[in-house]
Design a protein around this motif. Structure first.
Motif, short mmCIF file in Angstrom:
data_model
loop_
_atom_site.label_atom_id
_atom_site.label_comp_id
_atom_site.label_asym_id
_atom_site.label_seq_id
_atom_site.Cartn_x
_atom_site.Cartn_y
_atom_site.Cartn_z
N ASP A 174 0.81 -1.22 0.00
CA ASP A 174 0.00 0.00 0.00
C ASP A 174 0.85 1.27 0.00
N GLY A 175 2.15 1.10 0.03
CA GLY A 175 3.01 2.28 -0.11
C GLY A 175 3.76 2.70 1.14
N ALA A 176 3.66 1.94 2.23
CA ALA A 176 4.40 2.32 3.45
C ALA A 176 5.89 2.14 3.21
N ARG A 177 6.70 3.10 3.70
CA ARG A 177 8.15 3.03 3.48
C ARG A 177 8.91 2.54 4.68
N GLY A 178 8.20 2.29 5.78
CA GLY A 178 8.85 1.81 6.99
C GLY A 178 7.78 1.56 8.04
#
Ligand SMILES: [Zn+2]
Length: 411
Positions: A174-178
């Motif tokens: 879903d686009g989370a980077r961390g």
């Protein structure tokens, strides 16, 4: 509308920091009554000046450097643009997001301050996360990076460990980077979510979550513990007495709270058990009062990094030690502020031009004895700070290089 102050206090977002409200809200008008000179009106009887009324003005005259823009583009690795709409006893219970600042108002400050990107750590999970990513990251590629958070609201569900590990994978899609871990873990989350015994930071139920982050190369931004003064009695010996006196719920002294040492030891066991996962320990490992300890742990755990959010007050009061720390760990220190749009109640982390100028001044100049927060009274303890004038090479790494590497982006 969520009450921002309540939220920030409730989830412990305020990183051991806060405005000594009693001090800062002292009405100016008290100093001048009916034309009487201030000296007569306010003249304290010996020993009778309340601490809250004390606002000493420094007579020191030293060079003052203005640093309106950072020397190199900045990634602020630790900000809070969106927050959970519901939390109870320090535990976030809803994926839904409340937004503290619009993309446009953030971008205006970012462009003025030479900030390339903001990392919004509190992106939540599920639908809330997707929405936050759409509103900021996807709309302005390269300017915003959103992190996800664990879904503690599912903690009691059978198979939570797997569910949480899988949730990280989904968040990544879903686009989370961390992943962001608030100090909820260790200090608020309990067996029955908001009641029962405290869940330990190294509880094995979170192992699949840490491992998923490692596999997906998602850095974990982890807030563990708090300033060490918060674990000691709120008495006349406490160097953060005013702050704690105004916010008694920030004290972790007594009750069933673990000690700062215990919390850090549990955190370290997680680092040791998950060597392929990269951890950024927020607020300088939450032990910036003891950089020897932070250094020891950085030496021991190659997967540990630190950010400096809301800790220039600590770093700047020990400039010689800090400079050596930055020299030695120049590849593992990330620029960060904990900035919160409209977080005016907490001046050491309010997202505005002035806050960034103070951080830049601390890192880029050798100015002496200046305020670490845009506030009338130093909000995290009554002292001032000194700049550490980092070399260009170190500045570049701290401003953007180390964060870009952690995020897997180029700048
Ligand atoms: Zn924070």
């Amino acid at each position: 509308m969520i009450n921002r102050r309540k939220w920030m206090q409730g989830i412990g977002l305020v990183a051991g920091a806060g405005l000594a409200a009693g001090c800062a809200t002292q009405p100016e008008s008290k100093t001048e009554v009916e034309g009487k000179p201030q000296s007569e009106e306010k003249k304290p009887k010996s020993g009778n000046l309340p601490l809250a009324d004390y606002e000493p003005k420094s007579m020191l005259q030293v060079h003052e450097t203005q640093v309106p823009r950072a020397k190199y583009p900045v990634i602020d690795f630790h900000t809070h643009i969106s927050v959970s709409t519901k939390s109870e006893k320090g535990v976030e219970l809803s994926p839904d997001r409340q937004y503290l600042g619009t993309d446009e108002e953030c971008l205006a400050v970012m462009d003025r301050k030479n900030m390339r990107a903001m990392v919004n750590l509190t992106g939540g999970y599920e639908g809330g996360l997707k929405e936050a990513v759409d509103k900021y990251d996807r709309k302005h590629p390269g300017r915003f990076y959103t992190f996800c958070e664990p879904s503690y609201s599912h903690f009691k569900e059978p198979n939570y460990p797997k569910l949480q590990g899988d949730a990280i994978e989904q968040a990544h899609k879903d686009g989370a980077r961390g992943l962001k871990i608030l100090k909820t873990l260790g200090l608020y989350l309990r067996e029955n979510i908001t009641s029962g015994t405290l869940v330990k930071i190294d509880d094995p139920r979170f192992d699949p979550m840490w491992d998923a982050c490692g596999q997906l190369k998602m850095p974990v931004a982890i807030h563990v513990s708090d300033p060490v003064a918060f674990f000691t009695p709120t008495d006349r010996f406490n160097e953060r007495y005013e702050e704690l006196n105004n916010h008694p719920d920030w004290s972790f002294h007594g009750a069933d709270f673990p000690s700062n040492d215990q919390l850090i030891a549990a955190r370290n066991r997680v680092f040791a058990k998950h060597p392929k996962t990269q951890f950024v320990t927020l607020h300088c490992g939450n032990f910036s009062e003891n950089l020897a300890n932070v250094s020891e742990n950085l030496d021991r755990y190659p997967n540990m990094h630190v950010d400096i959010a809301a800790r220039i007050g600590e770093l700047g009061r020990q400039p010689f030690t800090s400079k050596k720390f930055f020299d030695k760990y120049q590849d593992r220190i990330l620029f960060a502020t904990d900035a919160t749009p409209h977080g005016d109640e907490f001046p050491q982390q309010v997202f505005n031009d002035q806050l960034y100028e103070i951080y830049y001044r601390f890192l880029e100049t050798d100015d002496e004895y200046f305020d670490y927060a845009p506030a009338k009274v130093p909000p995290q303890g009554r002292w001032r700070i000194y700049g550490i004038k980092l070399s260009d090479q170190i500045l570049r790494k701290v401003y953007n290089g180390n964060a870009a590497r952690a995020l897997g982006v180029t700048i």
